[in-house]
Design a protein around this motif. Structure first.
Motif, short mmCIF file in Angstrom:
data_model
loop_
_atom_site.label_atom_id
_atom_site.label_comp_id
_atom_site.label_asym_id
_atom_site.label_seq_id
_atom_site.Cartn_x
_atom_site.Cartn_y
_atom_site.Cartn_z
N HIS A 495 0.83 -1.21 0.00
CA HIS A 495 0.00 0.00 0.00
C HIS A 495 0.86 1.25 0.00
CE1 HIS A 495 -3.40 2.59 0.80
NE2 HIS A 495 -2.79 3.08 1.86
N LEU A 496 1.95 1.24 0.78
CA LEU A 496 2.84 2.40 0.83
C LEU A 496 3.54 2.62 -0.51
CD1 LEU A 496 4.24 4.63 2.55
CD2 LEU A 496 5.98 2.92 3.13
N LYS A 497 3.85 1.53 -1.19
CA LYS A 497 4.59 1.63 -2.45
C LYS A 497 3.79 2.33 -3.53
CE LYS A 497 7.68 -1.10 -5.36
NZ LYS A 497 8.26 -2.44 -5.62
N SER A 499 2.24 5.05 -3.24
CA SER A 499 2.48 6.50 -3.12
C SER A 499 3.96 6.84 -3.01
CB SER A 499 1.72 7.06 -1.91
OG SER A 499 0.35 6.79 -1.98
N TYR A 500 4.75 5.92 -2.44
CA TYR A 500 6.18 6.19 -2.22
C TYR A 500 7.03 5.03 -2.76
CZ TYR A 500 4.27 9.60 1.10
OH TYR A 500 3.58 10.63 1.67
N VAL A 504 10.18 2.89 -0.67
CA VAL A 504 10.07 1.46 -0.36
C VAL A 504 11.23 0.69 -0.99
CG1 VAL A 504 8.67 -0.60 -0.74
CG2 VAL A 504 7.57 1.54 -0.07
N ASN A 533 1.90 6.54 10.47
CA ASN A 533 2.81 7.42 9.73
C ASN A 533 3.95 6.60 9.15
OD1 ASN A 533 4.05 9.65 8.66
ND2 ASN A 533 4.10 10.81 10.57
N LEU A 534 3.59 5.66 8.29
CA LEU A 534 4.57 4.73 7.74
C LEU A 534 5.65 5.41 6.89
CD1 LEU A 534 4.86 1.72 8.16
CD2 LEU A 534 3.64 1.32 6.03
N PRO A 535 5.34 6.48 6.15
CA PRO A 535 6.42 7.13 5.39
C PRO A 535 7.56 7.63 6.27
CG PRO A 535 4.30 7.83 4.56
CD PRO A 535 4.02 7.02 5.79
#
Length: 677
Positions: A495-497, A499-500, A504, A533-535
């Motif tokens: 999921h983070l990948k 957007s970022y 990752v 706030n994983l980023p």
């Protein structure tokens, strides 16, 4: 590229060619017959499917067929106006319909166009629009129903995923059908305009350029125009009908033919009434032969269906029993028994009403909201809570298991309310003494008649479903680190990948594997630090992951990066923070006994020194607890994790922070000091 893919591409290219290059009559005749065949195939498929999604390509196919038909119209119009002929198929259709009277044939053709445009096309367009609107409006309710079935254990995660995907596909399909129906409407309008152009300009060209008389021009161009219109409108009528069938189709176990015959002939006695009514019409001037034949067929059909419906179907029952027996014996059925649910909620039979929606229970809906709330607070997706009754428990007991291990239990009295003490002992309030299960506060189970009196006395009164919901929420929070495995971590990273992607890629799979990231996140969750706030966490892992893969150290670096979040979590409304500080002597004692190994570092302190430090901290925590404040221990970053490791065995509820985890703007107030003699 397969032959099927190549054929579709060649077909689209042919459509473009037809719009530009004149085609000979024999090729036009061939393509017209292909168009009719495709229209027949589409309507037959639409009648034989059992649900609309089985024909999901229909909106796109509708666009291509409409474009193909318009391209044929352009080609035939070019041939009619330039050469006064458009192939044998067009001429044959025109001659057959017109016969010897061009005016009558043209009127028949106009009636066909009106039926196509006003009845079929307009109706299909309206049904498509309504179906799309209702499908989109029903999506939230359907998704909540899936969540409820999932929480109740009626379906598994895989089945829930399939149902969600089906709902998404339905919304996409009906939305596409709403737009595609506009193509059908536009095609009908274009067909009418093309017919008018063929007649008007055909007469002009025939009389002016070709020297025909008015009668000859009418005979030639009226025949070709009607023929061209028919070979276009008949496939258009079939496609429009197929559109109406698709958008009005309700999911069932059979095709259209099966459903129509099964549902229309479901009540055989009604066939007697229909047959008798037709026979009575034979008493009028209507020929009795016709009414008698139809009435007799209806009455005989009703008699035959009545006999068939009375016959028992033992064979099907036996086959069903055998199928169920084979399913129980299959190895897949045994394998499913060893599966373990991440979270299980079990309760006694007296608590069934809180989970049974037929009895007004809303526990399933509450758990759905709990999972959403914890996803927002903790930043992880909480697994499905499997709910089941257990006759081995007491009637009013419940328990919560995480990965098969019991982590909490409690007792509810459904006909009572839980009244929590305002802090001052009040023995005058009648009730059953107990403890609030989530926080261990003293409380009483009181009857509904005493509810208003308890609230006036300052008690906090809560109903049983709210009590158990709060308990479940707090227990899941405390054990969130156990619920975050490698698979769940991979989902968060995926999921983070989205957007970022660069961030990752810099962290995983090198220098940190999925397991390393999972350990860091689990350590944060263990101390009630949200990983939403994983980023920011991944930025820290990208900075320090190349220097060390020690999850303890990486978790400390991540905590310091989340200083604003941690400070906001514990500070008071006046921007102050009351803490118990650790003296330099204690910190030095801990720092001198840290052992470094190839597998990490740990605190190697003798039992007496450990007991002395723990007792000093416990004394300070007790003083803070008397002031009804959260016990927060503040120490240097170098020893924070070792102090927390020491307290985990004795005082796990104490929050341990370091100076680097505090926002510079917060006002720190020391309410005690941990020291040793």
């Amino acid at each position: 590229m397969s032959a099927r893919d190549l054929s579709v591409l060649l077909g689209v290219i042919l459509i473009i060619i037809m719009l530009v290059i004149p085609l000979p009559g024999w090729l036009l005749s061939f393509l017209i017959l292909v168009n009719i065949a495709l229209a027949l195939l589409v309507i037959l498929v639409s009648m034989n499917m059992d649900e609309a999604l089985k024909f999901a390509v229909f909106p796109t196919l509708l666009l291509l067929l409409t474009l193909f038909r318009l391209a044929l119209n352009v080609s035939t119009t070019r041939s009619i106006l330039s050469e006064a002929e458009a192939g044998e198929v067009v001429a044959t259709f025109g001659t057959f319909v017109i016969g010897g009277n061009p005016l009558v044939g043209f009127v028949v053709f106009i009636i066909l166009v009106i039926i196509q445009f006003l009845v079929i096309t307009k109706g299909a367009e309206r049904v498509s629009e309504v179906a799309a609107r209702f499908t989109l409006d029903a999506m939230p309710g359907k998704q909540m129903s899936i969540d409820a079935d999932l929480n109740a254990g009626l379906i598994n995660e895989h089945q829930a995923k399939e149902r969600r995907e089906k709902i998404e596909h339905e919304s996409d399909f009906y939305g596409a059908m709403d737009g595609a129906s506009k193509f059908v409407k536009g095609d009908a309008i274009a067909g009418i305009i093309i017919v008018l152009i063929n007649i008007i300009f055909g007469l002009i060209i025939g009389m002016v350029q070709m020297g025909m008389s008015f009668g000859e021009a009418v005979d030639v161009y009226m025949r070709l125009t009607v023929g061209d219109g028919l070979v276009s409108q008949i496939p258009a009528l079939l496609i429009s009908t197929a559109t109406g069938i698709v958008v009005t189709r309700v999911a069932s176990q059979g095709n259209l033919g099966t459903d129509v015959t099964a549902q229309l002939l479901r009540y055989p006695k009604l066939l007697y009434i229909a047959g008798g009514t037709i026979l009575l019409l034979g008493l009028t001037p209507i020929p009795f032969f016709l009414t008698g034949l139809i009435g007799s067929v209806l009455i005989f059909g009703g008699y035959w269906l009545s006999r068939v419906s009375e016959e028992p179907e033992f064979v099907e029952d036996e086959q069903l029993d055998e199928a169920e027996s084979d399913q129980m014996k299959s190895p897949e059925n045994v394998v499913s028994l060893i599966s373990m649910d991440p979270i299980e909620f079990e309760f006694g039979y007296a608590l069934i009403p809180i989970a049974d929606t037929n009895q007004g229970g809303d526990l399933l809906d509450r758990i759905v909201m709990i999972r959403r709330q914890l996803a927002i607070e903790l930043g992880i997706v909480i697994p499905v809570v499997r709910i089941r009754d257990n006759i081995q428990l007491g009637p009013n007991e419940y328990r919560l298991k995480i990965k098969g291990n019991q982590v909490a239990q409690g007792e509810l009295l459904l006909d009572h309310f839980l009244a929590m003490s305002p802090g001052v002992a009040d023995d005058t309030m009648e009730g059953i003494d107990t403890q609030e299960p989530a926080f261990g506060l003293p409380a009483k189970w009181i009857t509904e008649e005493l509810k208003d009196e308890a609230e006036l006395s300052g008690y906090t009164v809560v109903d049983p479903p709210s009590v158990v919901s709060t308990h479940i929420t707090e227990v899941i929070k405390q054990n969130a680190h156990q619920l975050l495995g490698r698979q769940e971590t991979q989902q968060l990273i995926t999921h983070l990948k989205e957007s970022y992607p660069i961030l990752v890629d810099e962290v995983t799979p090198e220098p940190l594997a999925i397991g390393d990231v999972q350990k860091v996140l689990a350590k944060l969750l263990r101390e009630n630090v949200s990983v939403k706030n994983l980023p920011v966490i991944f930025e820290t892992l990208a900075d320090f992951g190349k220097m060390t893969n020690d999850s303890e150290l990486l978790a400390e670096y991540a905590r310091q990066a989340l200083s604003s979040q941690i400070t906001t979590q514990y500070r008071k409304e006046d921007n102050s923070l009351s803490v118990i500080t650790v003296s330099g002597k204690v910190e030095k004692l801990i720092a001198d006994h840290i052992q470094q190994t190839e597998h990490g570092s740990y605190l190697s302190l003798d039992p007496d020194s450990q007991a002395t430090i723990v007792q000093s901290i416990a004394a300070q925590v007790e003083q803070v607890s008397l002031q009804e404040e959260t016990a927060i221990l503040l120490c240097s970053p170098a020893v924070r994790m070792y102090v927390k490791q020491l307290l985990d065995r004795f005082l796990p509820q104490v929050v341990v922070l370091s100076y680097n985890e505090l926002d510079p703007n917060v006002e720190v107030q020391s309410v005690g000091v941990v020291n040793v003699a």
